[in-house]
Design a protein around this motif. Structure first.
Motif, PDB file in Angstrom:
ATOM      1  N   VAL A  34       0.805  -1.057   0.063  1.00 44.95           N
ATOM      2  CA  VAL A  34      -0.032  -0.019  -0.070  1.00 44.95           C
ATOM      3  C   VAL A  34       1.014   1.225  -0.075  1.00 44.95           C
ATOM      4  O   VAL A  34       1.034   1.881   0.818  1.00 44.95           O
ATOM      5  CB  VAL A  34      -0.981   0.023   1.276  1.00 44.95           C
ATOM      6  N   VAL A  35       1.219   1.684  -1.228  1.00 45.62           N
ATOM      7  CA  VAL A  35       2.354   2.609  -1.404  1.00 45.62           C
ATOM      8  C   VAL A  35       1.635   3.811  -2.089  1.00 45.62           C
ATOM      9  O   VAL A  35       1.380   3.379  -3.100  1.00 45.62           O
ATOM     10  CB  VAL A  35       3.760   1.916  -1.996  1.00 45.62           C
ATOM     11  N   LEU A  36       1.940   4.785  -1.578  1.00 46.27           N
ATOM     12  CA  LEU A  36       1.205   6.269  -2.007  1.00 46.27           C
ATOM     13  C   LEU A  36       2.303   7.168  -2.476  1.00 46.27           C
ATOM     14  O   LEU A  36       3.154   7.520  -1.588  1.00 46.27           O
ATOM     15  CB  LEU A  36       0.583   6.742  -0.958  1.00 46.27           C
ATOM     16  N   GLY A  37       2.392   7.413  -3.937  1.00 53.25           N
ATOM     17  CA  GLY A  37       3.337   8.440  -4.590  1.00 53.25           C
ATOM     18  C   GLY A  37       2.829   9.712  -4.238  1.00 53.25           C
ATOM     19  O   GLY A  37       1.974  10.166  -5.013  1.00 53.25           O
ATOM     20  N   LEU A  38       3.660  10.629  -3.679  1.00 53.94           N
ATOM     21  CA  LEU A  38       3.207  12.122  -3.422  1.00 53.94           C
ATOM     22  C   LEU A  38       3.960  13.057  -4.169  1.00 53.94           C
ATOM     23  O   LEU A  38       5.373  12.885  -4.489  1.00 53.94           O
ATOM     24  CB  LEU A  38       3.405  12.341  -1.959  1.00 53.94           C
ATOM     25  N   ALA A  39       3.207  14.294  -4.572  1.00 56.57           N
ATOM     26  CA  ALA A  39       3.787  15.237  -5.126  1.00 56.57           C
ATOM     27  C   ALA A  39       3.881  16.537  -4.282  1.00 56.57           C
ATOM     28  O   ALA A  39       2.899  16.439  -3.351  1.00 56.57           O
ATOM     29  CB  ALA A  39       3.463  15.461  -6.510  1.00 56.57           C
ATOM     30  N   THR A  40       4.794  17.380  -4.540  1.00 53.25           N
ATOM     31  CA  THR A  40       4.805  18.592  -3.792  1.00 53.25           C
ATOM     32  C   THR A  40       4.129  19.715  -4.728  1.00 53.25           C
ATOM     33  O   THR A  40       3.716  19.381  -5.735  1.00 53.25           O
ATOM     34  CB  THR A  40       6.209  18.931  -3.009  1.00 53.25           C
ATOM     35  N   GLY A  41       4.649  20.945  -4.185  1.00 50.95           N
ATOM     36  CA  GLY A  41       4.142  22.158  -5.006  1.00 50.95           C
ATOM     37  C   GLY A  41       2.680  22.415  -4.822  1.00 50.95           C
ATOM     38  O   GLY A  41       2.085  22.056  -3.674  1.00 50.95           O
ATOM     39  N   SER A  42       2.284  23.380  -5.273  1.00 56.96           N
ATOM     40  CA  SER A  42       0.693  23.862  -5.177  1.00 56.96           C
ATOM     41  C   SER A  42      -0.390  22.891  -5.475  1.00 56.96           C
ATOM     42  O   SER A  42      -1.377  22.811  -4.920  1.00 56.96           O
ATOM     43  CB  SER A  42       0.494  25.328  -5.818  1.00 56.96           C
ATOM     44  N   SER A  43      -0.044  22.482  -6.881  1.00 57.36           N
ATOM     45  CA  SER A  43      -1.085  21.690  -7.275  1.00 57.36           C
ATOM     46  C   SER A  43      -1.917  20.353  -6.653  1.00 57.36           C
ATOM     47  O   SER A  43      -3.371  20.380  -6.611  1.00 57.36           O
ATOM     48  CB  SER A  43      -0.718  20.870  -8.717  1.00 57.36           C
ATOM     49  N   VAL A 201      -2.666  16.130 -11.566  1.00 58.30           N
ATOM     50  CA  VAL A 201      -3.556  17.221 -11.275  1.00 58.30           C
ATOM     51  C   VAL A 201      -2.884  18.592 -11.738  1.00 58.30           C
ATOM     52  O   VAL A 201      -1.914  18.707 -11.527  1.00 58.30           O
ATOM     53  CB  VAL A 201      -4.004  17.280  -9.943  1.00 58.30           C
ATOM     54  N   ALA A 202      -3.729  19.638 -12.439  1.00 59.48           N
ATOM     55  CA  ALA A 202      -3.307  20.588 -12.932  1.00 59.48           C
ATOM     56  C   ALA A 202      -4.685  21.527 -12.928  1.00 59.48           C
ATOM     57  O   ALA A 202      -5.628  21.386 -13.389  1.00 59.48           O
ATOM     58  CB  ALA A 202      -2.851  20.567 -14.280  1.00 59.48           C
ATOM     59  N   THR A 203      -4.346  22.851 -12.285  1.00 54.53           N
ATOM     60  CA  THR A 203      -5.232  23.869 -12.447  1.00 54.53           C
ATOM     61  C   THR A 203      -4.859  25.188 -12.883  1.00 54.53           C
ATOM     62  O   THR A 203      -3.618  25.261 -12.686  1.00 54.53           O
ATOM     63  CB  THR A 203      -5.901  24.037 -10.873  1.00 54.53           C
ATOM     64  N   GLY A 204      -5.619  25.995 -13.592  1.00 54.61           N
ATOM     65  CA  GLY A 204      -5.153  27.226 -13.835  1.00 54.61           C
ATOM     66  C   GLY A 204      -4.799  27.613 -15.340  1.00 54.61           C
ATOM     67  O   GLY A 204      -4.239  26.541 -15.772  1.00 54.61           O
ATOM     68  N   GLU A 205      -5.023  28.825 -15.719  1.00 57.72           N
ATOM     69  CA  GLU A 205      -4.676  28.936 -17.165  1.00 57.72           C
ATOM     70  C   GLU A 205      -3.067  28.526 -17.566  1.00 57.72           C
ATOM     71  O   GLU A 205      -2.869  28.306 -18.575  1.00 57.72           O
ATOM     72  CB  GLU A 205      -5.145  30.511 -17.251  1.00 57.72           C
TER      73      GLU A 205
END
Ligand code: F6R
Length: 265
Positions: A34-43, A201-205
């Motif tokens: 049960v391994v969850l790969g995480l990102a950082t930054g705002s998204s 995941v990505a948001t914004g113009e």
């Protein structure tokens, strides 16, 4: 590849949280790690807040979860507030009750980053496979810190950030791009492709062009995010602004509207 176009960033956060939870449940049910790969930054932040809300309100358990990071700056001392180990602890894993001993990232603070890259790749081999890897995308199309030109088969290694990425991340360093480390350790594109499910995941113009290039453009090292086209299970979650340059946007909306309940994420 499934492309999920949603009205708001908050909607994206909820769907990403659903996808991450679903992948972890699937791994548990299969008896897989049960391994969850995480990102950082705002998204990822809205998704992380949603996971924390659910954990707090419904008691969703993370007792069996191991978390692995995509990348890390080279040269920030351990415990630096902008080191990704520290960011993820602050933004997510502490609140989910994940033991820090089960949160892993490349060691960018040690004396030998080249060895740290090999060590991290070995750790991922031993701990994985990653059930689900969350990704953001840079304005230049990078995923992880695989900048344009990265080998599509790359493994964890040291990379040099572009000036564009350092400028984009200056907001985390008092708006001083020179304070953003020049070097990073990042899972390679080949490493990322080993995860069972990729959720971007990505948001914004400002993300519209890189999203369109990654999803609909040619497969090319010049747009590292385009490597997602090689993976059999990808979910791209975007708000209307980040999806505004997708030529197939209407089709993606149609597919979502007519999705079978059994299809899940
Ligand atoms: C961070 C990472 C990067 C970011 C990308 C987008 O761990 O791997 O690829 O996802 O730079 O950053 P934001 O979300 O801040 O726009």
């Amino acid at each position: 590849m499934e492309v999920v176009l949603l009205p708001t960033p908050e909607d994206c956060g909820r769907v990403v949280a659903d996808a991450l939870e679903g992948a972890l449940t699937g791994a548990r049910d299969r008896g897989a790690p049960v391994v969850l790969g995480l990102a950082t930054g705002s998204s990822p932040l809205l998704a992380y807040r949603e996971l924390i809300r659910r954990h707090t309100e419904d008691g969703t358990s993370y007792d069996d979860v191991t978390a692995v990071l995509l990348d890390e700056y080279v040269g920030l001392p351990a415990g630096h507030p902008e080191s990704y180990r520290e960011v993820i602890r602050r933004e997510l894993t502490d609140a989910l009750g994940i033991d820090p001993a089960r949160v892993h990232g490349p060691d960018g603070a040690g004396p030998d980053p080249l060895a740290a890259a090999l060590d991290y790749e070995a750790l991922l081999e031993a701990t994985g496979p990653v059930a689900v890897q969350l990704l953001g995308i840079g304005t230049n199309g990078h995923i992880g810190f695989n900048e344009p030109g990265s080998s599509l088969a790359s493994r964890t290694r040291v990379k040099t950030l572009t000036e564009q990425t350092r400028a984009d991340n200056a907001r985390f360093f008092g708006d001083d791009a020179e304070a953003v480390p020049r070097h990073v350790l990042t899972q390679g594109l080949g490493t990322i492709l080993r995860a069972g499910h990729l959720v971007l995941v990505a948001t914004g113009e400002h993300k519209a062009a890189p999203v369109a290039a990654a999803v609909e453009g040619p497969l090319t090292a010049s747009v590292p995010g385009s490597v997602l086209q090689l993976h059999p299970h990808v979910t791209v979650v975007v708000d209307e602004a980040a999806g505004s340059r997708l030529q197939l946007a209407d089709h993606h909306r149609y597919v979502l509207e007519h999705k079978l309940a059994a299809q899940g994420w």
